[in-house]
Design a protein around this motif. Structure first.
Motif, mmCIF file in Angstrom:
data_model
loop_
_atom_site.group_PDB
_atom_site.id
_atom_site.type_symbol
_atom_site.label_atom_id
_atom_site.label_comp_id
_atom_site.label_asym_id
_atom_site.label_seq_id
_atom_site.Cartn_x
_atom_site.Cartn_y
_atom_site.Cartn_z
ATOM 1 N N UNK A 151 0.848 -1.200 0.000
ATOM 2 C CA UNK A 151 0.000 0.000 0.000
ATOM 3 C C UNK A 151 0.884 1.251 0.000
ATOM 4 N N UNK A 152 0.560 2.196 -0.881
ATOM 5 C CA UNK A 152 1.256 3.481 -0.939
ATOM 6 C C UNK A 152 0.278 4.571 -0.512
ATOM 7 N N UNK A 153 0.744 5.526 0.299
ATOM 8 C CA UNK A 153 -0.191 6.497 0.880
ATOM 9 C C UNK A 153 0.439 7.873 1.008
ATOM 10 N N UNK A 154 -0.446 8.869 1.074
ATOM 11 C CA UNK A 154 -0.064 10.261 1.319
ATOM 12 C C UNK A 154 -1.042 10.833 2.338
ATOM 13 N N UNK A 155 -0.605 11.837 3.070
ATOM 14 C CA UNK A 155 -1.475 12.458 4.079
ATOM 15 C C UNK A 155 -1.273 13.973 4.043
ATOM 16 N N UNK A 156 -2.394 14.711 4.118
ATOM 17 C CA UNK A 156 -2.345 16.179 4.157
ATOM 18 C C UNK A 156 -3.304 16.668 5.233
ATOM 19 N N UNK A 157 -2.982 17.821 5.800
ATOM 20 C CA UNK A 157 -3.832 18.411 6.829
ATOM 21 C C UNK A 157 -4.415 19.724 6.301
ATOM 22 N N UNK A 158 -5.704 19.962 6.607
ATOM 23 C CA UNK A 158 -6.399 21.188 6.207
ATOM 24 C C UNK A 158 -6.702 22.044 7.428
ATOM 25 N N UNK A 159 -6.454 23.330 7.278
ATOM 26 C CA UNK A 159 -6.731 24.291 8.352
ATOM 27 C C UNK A 159 -7.665 25.396 7.869
ATOM 28 N N UNK A 160 -8.386 25.144 6.764
ATOM 29 C CA UNK A 160 -9.239 26.191 6.187
ATOM 30 C C UNK A 160 -10.731 25.883 6.325
ATOM 31 N N UNK A 161 -11.082 24.836 7.128
ATOM 32 C CA UNK A 161 -12.490 24.547 7.405
ATOM 33 C C UNK A 161 -12.719 24.586 8.911
ATOM 34 N N UNK A 162 -13.901 24.171 9.336
ATOM 35 C CA UNK A 162 -14.285 24.321 10.734
ATOM 36 C C UNK A 162 -13.287 23.735 11.717
ATOM 37 N N UNK A 163 -12.937 22.462 11.535
ATOM 38 C CA UNK A 163 -12.022 21.798 12.459
ATOM 39 C C UNK A 163 -10.741 21.362 11.747
ATOM 40 N N UNK A 164 -9.694 21.258 12.523
ATOM 41 C CA UNK A 164 -8.447 20.709 12.010
ATOM 42 C C UNK A 164 -8.720 19.261 11.595
#
Length: 438
Positions: A143-156
């Motif tokens: 399995x190959x994976x990537x992860x990103x975090x968003x800080x532009x909506x209601x919750x982290x």
């Protein structure tokens, strides 16, 4: 929100309508674009901001994963056999699920996080690390994976996108705990599908009138054309009437069949396949709580599910926070114990190394003693052989000396005899000389 939020889903390249909506469709490309905050897929966000890449061990950049999935999908071909037995190849179907995703949401709002980023970052980073670690633990090889975090909506919140690169069809459903459980149940049990009502017998459609052979007579041909045209018009009218009657029959059957199936589902309740699916997802949430929620002070369920009062919910949150603090203390104590254990292990390894050196020294001494003993035995054997050879040589020399002495005595006798003969010859010569003189 002080409880965990964790959702998994799979997507294909074919757009699929989101349940409960009229015109909202999701596809693998749309989900990838939303995670990357592409403008056309981020219209639901007031002010889209670039995502933060989670550069943890074992993860790849998001754009690299997107390109990798699309390249693999375009290169896959399937070999199939038709109903007639003909074997043929084709591209992977666009409705095949090839993208697996997870959404992890933190109770902290984006505004709270950004208001004091320095103070809040360690807590959010620890939560993200635990979530990614738990994801990697659950995934199979390849399995190959990537992860990103968003800080532009209601919750982290964090998106984890993955492809099942170890599977020849990139089957993302094999990574979905609920779908895996449902498939396993179907393969080992009899189908529980309800039987539909028999379809009605439809009225047969009229055959299209055939055109007669052309006539050499223009008038006859003209009449034939007019007759055929009238027959076609009547056929079209008759066909439309019969199709309308058949449509009514099918509509009535569909309504009756839907009512029949709905009543059957209500009487039957959830199927074992649905229970297997739900149980697997419930267990997934339980395991996630132990691995991520509890260490981060999050509740397993929200207040609505248990219908808690405000005070009860606040008490539950304080308890969860207390549990998380206790786990932190236990983790710190465990780290100290681990360090102490590591130091003891290090010292034990040193002792083992010294013992190995000592044993090696003893082995070397034993080897040296054995070699010296062998050399001594070899020297003794050579000495004995040398003494024997010297004795033999001495005996041989004595025999040669005796033989030489005998030869010398014999030679002396010969010399004496020769001297006597010479003396006799000399006397004779003197006598002859005296005789001659006289």
């Amino acid at each position: 929100m002080a409880y965990q939020f964790f959702h998994i889903e799979t997507y294909s390249d074919a757009p699929k309508r989101v349940r409960g909506t009229a015109d909202h469709y999701n596809s693998a490309e749309q989900v990838e674009g939303e995670a990357a905050r592409e403008a056309r897929y981020s219209q639901h966000v007031a002010e889209p901001q670039p995502p933060l890449s989670m550069n943890f061990d074992g993860l790849v950049p998001l754009q690299q994963l997107i390109a990798r999935r699309r390249q693999l999908v375009s290169s896959i071909t399937e070999t199939l056999t038709s109903a007639t037995g003909k074997i043929y190849t084709r591209k992977l179907r666009n409705d095949a699920a090839t993208l697996y995703t997870e959404i992890h949401s933190h109770p902290m709002t984006s505004a709270e996080y950004l208001a004091d980023r320095k103070a809040n970052h360690p807590e959010v980073l620890r939560w993200a690390r635990l979530a990614v670690k738990d994801f990697q633990r659950r995934m199979p090889e390849g399995v190959e994976a990537a992860a990103v975090m968003h800080l532009d909506e209601g919750h982290v919140h964090m998106h984890i996108l993955a492809i099942n690169a170890g599977d020849p069809r990139l089957d993302a459903n094999k990574l979905h705990a609920g779908k895996v459980a449902a498939t396993a149940y179907r393969e080992n049990n009899v189908s529980e599908a309800l039987v539909s009502l028999p379809k009605p017998d439809l009225h047969p459609l009229p055959l299209k009138p055939k055109k007669l052979r052309p006539s050499k007579n223009r008038e006859t041909q003209k009449k034939r054309d007019a007759s055929h045209k009238a027959a076609l018009a009547q056929w079209s009218i008759d066909r439309m009437r019969i199709e309308a009657r058949n449509k009514v029959l099918l509509r009535d059957w569909e309504a009756a069949n839907n009512a029949h199936l709905q009543a059957g589902r209500k009487a039957r309740g959830k199927t074992h396949v649905q229970r297997a699916f739900n149980d697997a997802l419930s267990k997934l949430q339980d395991d996630y709580y132990e691995a991520v929620g509890k260490p981060c002070g999050l509740l397993r369920d929200g207040p609505r599910r248990e219908r808690l009062s405000t005070k009860e919910y606040a008490k539950r949150k304080r308890t969860a926070r207390k549990i998380a603090d206790e786990l932190d203390k236990m983790e710190a104590a465990s780290r100290e114990i681990t360090l102490t254990t590591a130091e003891i292990a290090k010292q034990q390894e040193k002792l083992k190394a010294w013992q190995r050196d000592l044993n090696a020294g003893e082995d070397n001494l034993s080897t040296l003693a054995a070699r010296l003993q062998a050399i001594g035995q070899e020297l003794a054997a050579k000495s004995a052989a040398l003494e024997k050879a010297e004795a033999a040589q001495h005996e041989k020399s004595m025999r040669q000396l005796q033989q030489l002495s005998a030869k010398e005595a014999k030679l002396a006798d010969v010399q004496r005899d020769l001297a006597a003969k010479i003396e006799a010859i000399t006397i004779r010569e003197a006598d002859l000389a005296s005789i001659e003189k006289n």
